[in-house]
Design a protein around this motif. Sequence first.
Motif: not given
Lengths: 266, 244
Positions: B53-55, B64-69, B138-140
């Motif tokens: 995740x990058x914030x 915040x972007x959450x990037x799972x496999x 997922x981009x928050x």
Amino acid sequence: MNGTTGPENYLIALFDGAGAFWTALVVALGVGALHAVAPGHGKSVTAAYLIGTHGRYRDALRLGVVVALMHTVSVLALALAWVGLSSAAAVGTKAVTAWLQVVAGVVVIGVGAHLTYRHLRRRKAHQRGHGHGHGHGHGHGHGHGHGHGHGHELLEDPWSRRGLTALALSGGLVPSPSAFIVLVSGLLTGRSLDAVVLVLAFGVGMAVTLTAVGIVTVSGAAVLSRRTPRLGPLRTVAAWMPALAGVAVAVGGCLYLATAVTALTP
Amino acid sequence: MTLPLITRLRAPLTALATALALVPATVPAMVPAMVAPAHAAAVAHPFGPPSTARIAADGSRVTLTWLPAEDDWVALGRSVGAFEDPAAGADTTLTGEQKLARSAAVRDYLLARIGVTQDGRPCAGELAPLERLLAQGARFSFECPEPVSAVDVRISALADLHEAYRTMLTADTPAEPAQALLTAAADTRRLRFDPSAAGGVPLAVPVIALVAALGALAAFLLRRRRRGPAPLPESARGHADVRG
């Protein structure tokens, strides 16, 4: 990176929970040993190779040490790259792991093919030289691990050792998922040293299993070879053993490669 | 994004997860027969690399972007029933990614499990359309009550499925800590956005360990080579082998 067991999960949970370090250390050792039991790490491939080249106990030990060291290097390098180059994290360890496995598969195939080729060539030369190369000399020679006829040839052949080293290196090349997770978690939670020690213990556990497999293989082959001369049909099998083992090693490499290609295919 | 049939045939076990995600809804018919492998695959997922995740913070807004496999998306979608939506059950034209993107359950799940709070007050979260979730994650966007200096970031997505799931959070704007790990046991972390914050986690120990392990490996291999294989007399060797 796939395939895992309850114990590996337990190790991660133990590390997360910051439980007693010594417990985690012992568990890491055990999980490493168990991990090496799971498919991969070239156990069957190396067993075949040890049979094919009439490996010795010290080869089994060497195998374990090299696999463990290589695995430690592999996990450390991958985790460092993953955490340190976090922009590269998105590239994905899955692809990296799969490519490592491709390399490992190709190396294993190469070693197997070379073992087979060497045996066939030697056999040809042997037959040309002696005419009826299927007599006592031949069977006995193979039975006792390259006695008389061409024993010295193999013993002095550096390729046997190099082949084993190549197999061991490829066996440790693909990092274990749980060791990777423990190390990454340790790096990110300020427990680098603990995590590194656990990964080392994991490697030692792997080495124990692989060495044990090697020792069983070597002694099994020794028992078999002592009886071989008395069992007629087995003599032929024994004579062809290095070639068969080479094919088995190559087939193992192909399976390894196929798994990697599957992982790389979208 | 349809998966070639041949991939599924070649490696039903390893490709199962991907296949379920990517192959249109012809697959559910196969599912009952594959319960055991599917379960095994689901268990195997968390042991891949952690999600990332990058914030970043800008004024009172936190992105915040959450990037799972990819297979983690499958596990997530399966857990909320995104692939078994009766309304889309007969629709074979949708890929797994599209099903995930259209699923209200997936959006609810993500918004419930990924959040930012400021002094205990939640920042209003918004989740961008999930159309390209495999590539973009997922981009928050979170709108906080005050300009952001310290916030608590919570990411517990997937962690409810298996405790080995975890997310590495990396701050794109200077923050303390610059990187953090969010797990099932510790799913919330306070980040202090501060222009003077030093980035990165200390990597000296693993670097030294890597060099040492490489050195040990090289030394072990070279030592043997220098010494060379000792050609034992054949008889001695054969018997020594047997006795160990």
